[in-house]
Design a protein around this motif. Sequence first.
Motif, PDB file in Angstrom:
ATOM      1  N   PRO A  60      39.494  54.395  49.467  1.00 56.85           N
ATOM      2  CA  PRO A  60      39.546  54.160  48.023  1.00 56.85           C
ATOM      3  C   PRO A  60      38.562  53.067  47.617  1.00 56.85           C
ATOM      4  O   PRO A  60      38.519  52.011  48.249  1.00 56.85           O
ATOM      5  N   LEU A  61      37.770  53.337  46.596  1.00 60.80           N
ATOM      6  CA  LEU A  61      36.820  52.332  46.120  1.00 60.80           C
ATOM      7  C   LEU A  61      36.418  52.619  44.686  1.00 60.80           C
ATOM      8  O   LEU A  61      35.875  53.674  44.379  1.00 60.80           O
ATOM      9  N   ASP A  62      36.702  51.658  43.823  1.00 63.85           N
ATOM     10  CA  ASP A  62      36.186  51.669  42.458  1.00 63.85           C
ATOM     11  C   ASP A  62      35.155  50.550  42.392  1.00 63.85           C
ATOM     12  O   ASP A  62      35.512  49.367  42.414  1.00 63.85           O
ATOM     13  N   VAL A  63      33.890  50.898  42.330  1.00 64.91           N
ATOM     14  CA  VAL A  63      32.824  49.898  42.430  1.00 64.91           C
ATOM     15  C   VAL A  63      32.779  48.958  41.230  1.00 64.91           C
ATOM     16  O   VAL A  63      32.056  47.960  41.259  1.00 64.91           O
ATOM     17  N   THR A  64      33.558  49.255  40.180  1.00 64.01           N
ATOM     18  CA  THR A  64      33.575  48.386  38.998  1.00 64.01           C
ATOM     19  C   THR A  64      34.684  47.350  39.067  1.00 64.01           C
ATOM     20  O   THR A  64      34.803  46.515  38.179  1.00 64.01           O
ATOM     21  N   LYS A  65      35.494  47.405  40.131  1.00 66.82           N
ATOM     22  CA  LYS A  65      36.641  46.494  40.251  1.00 66.82           C
ATOM     23  C   LYS A  65      36.459  45.582  41.461  1.00 66.82           C
ATOM     24  O   LYS A  65      36.331  46.051  42.591  1.00 66.82           O
ATOM     25  N   TYR A 105      26.892  49.688  27.212  1.00 69.37           N
ATOM     26  CA  TYR A 105      25.814  49.239  28.101  1.00 69.37           C
ATOM     27  C   TYR A 105      26.407  48.505  29.306  1.00 69.37           C
ATOM     28  O   TYR A 105      25.980  48.710  30.452  1.00 69.37           O
ATOM     29  N   ARG A 106      27.380  47.644  29.043  1.00 66.29           N
ATOM     30  CA  ARG A 106      27.993  46.879  30.138  1.00 66.29           C
ATOM     31  C   ARG A 106      28.705  47.795  31.122  1.00 66.29           C
ATOM     32  O   ARG A 106      28.635  47.607  32.338  1.00 66.29           O
ATOM     33  N   GLU A 107      29.394  48.812  30.602  1.00 69.12           N
ATOM     34  CA  GLU A 107      30.081  49.765  31.466  1.00 69.12           C
ATOM     35  C   GLU A 107      29.079  50.503  32.351  1.00 69.12           C
ATOM     36  O   GLU A 107      29.332  50.727  33.540  1.00 69.12           O
ATOM     37  N   GLN A 108      27.933  50.871  31.779  1.00 70.86           N
ATOM     38  CA  GLN A 108      26.899  51.552  32.548  1.00 70.86           C
ATOM     39  C   GLN A 108      26.388  50.677  33.685  1.00 70.86           C
ATOM     40  O   GLN A 108      26.239  51.137  34.823  1.00 70.86           O
ATOM     41  N   ASN A 112      26.426  51.371  37.808  1.00 73.66           N
ATOM     42  CA  ASN A 112      25.125  51.716  38.398  1.00 73.66           C
ATOM     43  C   ASN A 112      24.371  50.537  39.005  1.00 73.66           C
ATOM     44  O   ASN A 112      23.476  50.740  39.823  1.00 73.66           O
ATOM     45  N   VAL A 113      24.713  49.325  38.585  1.00 68.09           N
ATOM     46  CA  VAL A 113      23.978  48.149  39.089  1.00 68.09           C
ATOM     47  C   VAL A 113      24.917  47.172  39.800  1.00 68.09           C
ATOM     48  O   VAL A 113      24.793  46.934  41.001  1.00 68.09           O
ATOM     49  N   PHE A 114      25.865  46.607  39.067  1.00 65.51           N
ATOM     50  CA  PHE A 114      26.724  45.580  39.653  1.00 65.51           C
ATOM     51  C   PHE A 114      27.601  46.156  40.766  1.00 65.51           C
ATOM     52  O   PHE A 114      27.912  45.455  41.742  1.00 65.51           O
TER      53      PHE A 114
END
Length: 282
Positions: A60-65, A105-108, A112-114
């Motif tokens: 399991p991995l959510d790259v935004t968390k 923009y921040r969500e993107q 994709n970056v952070f």
Amino acid sequence: MVRSKVAVVTGASGGFGSLTVVNLAKQGYVVLAAMRNVSKVSVFEPFQDEKWYKQIIPVPLDVTKEDSIREFQYYIEKVGRCDVLVNNAGFALGGFSEEVQMSEYREQFETNVFGVMGVTQKVLPLMREQGFGKVINVSSISGLFGFPGLSPYVSSKYALEGYSESLRLEVKPFGIDVALVEPGSYRTNIWTSGRVVTEQSLKKDSPYFAYMERIEEELKNGEGSLGDPQEVADLISELADKKTIKNLRYPVGKGVKGMVKAKSILPWSALEKIILKKLKQT
């Protein structure tokens, strides 16, 4: 510690990600198939009779968390090895810059970056201690060429390109290679379920509505010529098995190299005329 070669693939539940997982498992890797919803590991069920099927481990991995990335680090430390990291997780946000919300923009950028940066940070210490490793970042032709109506996605991929350039120079002395795979248009969900358009740009009262309609028309017209995503997965897998990845950038797909070359040769004014004429904006 696992003695077999170990690969991590983010965004592993579909598109380039799932195809790359299968390729790498066939090549003998233990593959940590990282995805937000591990129930989507069912995408690999057609291969359950293959001897390499058990080498696919859903993670399991959510790259935004941040919490999810920390938990992901636990799996990496438990395995004790990482030969290849494929940063594939991403989505495409479209819309005209005037109308895209800053939160969008921040969500993107979070994905994709952070997200790429966060996951890579968890893997690099292990690769550095090993004295080897490969980080393969899935970029896009959109990281080399700006398109109208896609500034959130384009800018995120340009950021990924710059990050990868710096990263390669930083970690090369430690035996770690960094590469960018830059696909053109392929039959993946990045342009269907993986694509989001800001609400305002789809409204008829938007000053950009006719422009957006023309862009949507071009996307639909091009559906028949979309490439086979297996081509990109094969390139990623080939890079993973190379002793050394000599170059940073690997553009792939119909017309991609021509577009890159045209941008390096033609003046911007000429490129601008070509694009706007194609979209009937001149």
